[in-house]
Design an enzyme around this catalytic site. Structure first.
Site, short mmCIF file in Angstrom:
data_model
loop_
_atom_site.label_atom_id
_atom_site.label_comp_id
_atom_site.label_asym_id
_atom_site.label_seq_id
_atom_site.Cartn_x
_atom_site.Cartn_y
_atom_site.Cartn_z
CB CYS A 329 19.74 -50.74 13.58
SG CYS A 329 20.30 -50.43 11.90
CB CYS A 332 22.86 -48.47 12.65
SG CYS A 332 21.30 -48.30 11.78
P1 FAD Z 1 19.39 -38.03 15.81
O1 FAD Z 1 20.31 -38.08 14.63
O2 FAD Z 1 19.10 -39.32 16.50
O3 FAD Z 1 20.03 -37.01 16.85
C1 FAD Z 1 19.58 -36.94 18.21
C2 FAD Z 1 19.78 -35.51 18.71
O4 FAD Z 1 21.17 -35.19 18.67
C3 FAD Z 1 19.11 -34.47 17.83
O5 FAD Z 1 17.80 -34.23 18.25
C4 FAD Z 1 19.99 -33.27 18.00
O6 FAD Z 1 19.64 -32.55 19.15
C5 FAD Z 1 21.36 -33.84 18.23
N1 FAD Z 1 22.18 -33.89 17.00
C6 FAD Z 1 21.86 -34.38 15.80
N2 FAD Z 1 22.88 -34.30 14.96
C7 FAD Z 1 23.89 -33.73 15.64
C8 FAD Z 1 25.22 -33.37 15.30
N3 FAD Z 1 25.74 -33.63 14.09
N4 FAD Z 1 25.97 -32.77 16.25
C9 FAD Z 1 25.48 -32.53 17.48
N5 FAD Z 1 24.24 -32.87 17.87
C10 FAD Z 1 23.44 -33.46 16.96
N6 FAD Z 1 19.97 -44.61 10.90
C11 FAD Z 1 19.84 -44.98 9.60
O7 FAD Z 1 18.79 -44.81 9.01
N7 FAD Z 1 20.93 -45.55 8.94
C12 FAD Z 1 22.13 -45.74 9.53
O8 FAD Z 1 23.07 -46.26 8.91
C13 FAD Z 1 22.27 -45.35 10.90
N8 FAD Z 1 23.44 -45.53 11.56
C14 FAD Z 1 23.53 -45.18 12.87
C15 FAD Z 1 24.73 -45.41 13.54
C16 FAD Z 1 24.83 -45.10 14.88
C17 FAD Z 1 26.13 -45.36 15.60
C18 FAD Z 1 23.71 -44.56 15.58
C19 FAD Z 1 23.80 -44.23 17.05
C20 FAD Z 1 22.52 -44.33 14.92
C21 FAD Z 1 22.42 -44.63 13.56
N9 FAD Z 1 21.23 -44.40 12.87
C22 FAD Z 1 21.13 -44.78 11.56
C23 FAD Z 1 20.13 -43.64 13.48
C24 FAD Z 1 20.27 -42.13 13.15
O9 FAD Z 1 21.57 -41.67 13.44
C25 FAD Z 1 19.30 -41.26 13.94
O10 FAD Z 1 19.45 -41.52 15.32
C26 FAD Z 1 17.85 -41.49 13.53
O11 FAD Z 1 17.69 -41.30 12.15
C27 FAD Z 1 16.91 -40.48 14.27
O12 FAD Z 1 17.26 -39.17 13.89
P2 FAD Z 1 16.78 -37.88 14.64
O13 FAD Z 1 16.46 -36.87 13.60
O14 FAD Z 1 15.73 -38.24 15.62
O15 FAD Z 1 18.05 -37.31 15.42
#
Ligand code: FAD
Length: 403
Positions: A329, A332
């Site tokens: 993305c 991101c």
């Molecule tokens: P995710 O945030 O994907 O987390 C995956 C797993 O990691 C979780 O199930 C949990 O087990 C673990 N986890 C979560 N948070 C933490 C933590 N703080 N510490 C330790 N473990 C943790 N999305 C947007 O909408 N806007 C953006 O600007 C954006 N920027 C991004 C930038 C990067 C570099 C990346 C890799 C992703 C970005 N995303 C962005 C996507 C977003 O971060 C999430 O991946 C997405 O929203 C899915 O969220 P999720 O709830 O499935 O868990």
């Protein structure tokens, strides 16, 4: 209701939560002004390099994933590629290069080659909910966490790193990882914990921005999403703590280069008054950073094998910066690059530069413009996260009163 109030010392720093909170709103206000100035708002990034580790198919088709770039003619001349390549790029001998990017010995990240890529006005492309979710996003995060493996004990974990990772693991790095003696374990644990805190805190900060500026697909409106914040951050108190931890680390880096930032040439296309205003705001930020940035970097990387461990830490962080090329993305990826560069710049300032090097008179080209911009933009992200945390606390308390 869970109480998200934090008090007392912030672990592995010399600061407490109350001090960080006491300066945060003023810092956030000043940084919000700073990141809108011409010097700080333009960032050049190469967003279209191939993922070096795996075939990435997770392209986000949502409109919010896109970014708008600006034409080079809109950029103050001094910061354009032609001018930059003359003064800023380190020589071939000083850097290790890969197509489109490079690093110097002291760097904790790969920097995009400033003669390639696009100019982006960061203020026109705010970090917020984009809808980038699912396996692609999860793979990025899990690869980043997998970089948190150091030394002999972690050799097994390392073997399960993404298959393409060998591409950037130099022979030297591989040797270091496997030769790590078990005797430094105590020290090793501290560095490993710090690495985890940095990554988890960055992840939590990004999640906070997503939840604070969330798109409600049912109503078609943007706004804060309290359940999102509770699930992703507040229900895991350590994640919230690590946002504070990163704040202190970045504040310490800014305060450490205070003389350098004061002597920096912020001249851009603006008037003399505008440039002076930029310097004034930088001075305010530096003053507040000095109050709250109490981090003792000297407790890390001590002991017999300190340099070996530091090289490893650095290489892991460089890998993280390259993993950003796999983010499917554009927006991101952009903010991922800005923030990994910002944190990497802070780490370089804390762990690589001694007082003599930090003297702006003897070393005026110490940092590149992109590093200074990334550092301040990243600090702004983290102070904004704490600002949002305050709003979420109020929302949560109000929701409790209604129940
Ligand atoms: P995710 O945030 O994907 O987390 C995956 C797993 O990691 C979780 O199930 C949990 O087990 C673990 N986890 C979560 N948070 C933490 C933590 N703080 N510490 C330790 N473990 C943790 N999305 C947007 O909408 N806007 C953006 O600007 C954006 N920027 C991004 C930038 C990067 C570099 C990346 C890799 C992703 C970005 N995303 C962005 C996507 C977003 O971060 C999430 O991946 C997405 O929203 C899915 O969220 P999720 O709830 O499935 O868990």
């Amino acid at each position: 209701r869970q109480d998200t109030t934090l008090t007392g010392p912030i672990e592995t720093t010399l600061c407490d939560y109350e001090t960080v909170e006491s300066v945060n709103e003023e810092l956030f206000t000043n940084l919000s002004e700073l990141v809108k100035t011409p010097f700080f708002k333009y960032f050049r990034a190469d967003l279209y390099r191939d993922c070096p580790f795996w075939e990435e198919h997770g392209f986000c088709m949502n409109r919010e994933c896109g970014i708008t770039t600006v034409d080079e003619s809109e950029i103050p001349e001094k910061w354009r590629a032609a001018a930059l390549s003359k003064v800023e790029l380190p020589s071939e001998e000083q850097r290790e290069t890969l197509p489109g990017c490079y690093y110097r010995d002291s760097d904790y990240c790969y920097l995009d080659d400033m003669t390639e890529g696009d100019y982006i006005d960061l203020s026109a492309n705010p970090e917020r909910f984009t809808g980038y979710i699912g396996p692609s996003a999860h793979r990025i995060w899990s690869s980043i966490y997998q970089e948190n493996c150091f030394g002999l004990d972690d050799a097994q974990d390392e073997l399960s790193a993404p298959s393409g990772m060998a591409y950037i693991m130099t022979g030297r790095y591989r040797a270091l990882s496997f030769l790590k003696p078990a005797s430094d374990e105590g020290q090793q644990c501290l560095e490993k914990r710090v690495y985890y805190k940095i990554i988890s805190g960055l992840h939590a900060s990004i999640s906070t921005h997503i939840c604070a500026e969330y798109f409600n697909q049912t109503t078609g409106e943007w706004g804060p999403n309290l359940p999102c914040f509770i699930n992703r951050v507040a229900n895991h108190p350590e994640r919230l703590q690590y946002i504070y931890f990163n704040n202190v680390l970045l504040l310490r880096a800014v305060s450490r280069i205070a003389p350098y930032l004061s002597a920096y040439d912020y001249c851009s296309s603006g008037t003399h008054e505008e440039d002076q205003r930029t310097l004034d705001v930088v001075t305010k930020v530096v003053g507040l950073a000095t109050e709250a940035g109490k981090f003792d970097e000297s407790v890390l990387f001590r002991g017999e094998n300190a340099n070996v461990l530091k090289e490893e830490f650095k290489q892991h962080f460089r890998n993280v910066s390259r993993i950003m090329d796999c983010v499917g993305c554009d927006k991101c990826r952009l903010w991922g690059k800005v923030q990994t560069t910002g944190v990497a710049t802070a780490l370089k300032i804390l762990f690589e530069l001694d007082e003599k090097t930090l003297d702006p008179r003897s070393n005026s080209n110490l940092l590149q413009r992109s590093e200074v911009v990334a550092l301040m933009q990243t600090l702004h992200r983290f102070t904004e996260s704490l600002h949002f945390v305050g709003l979420f606390r109020e929302m949560w308390a109000a929701a409790d009163r209604e129940d």
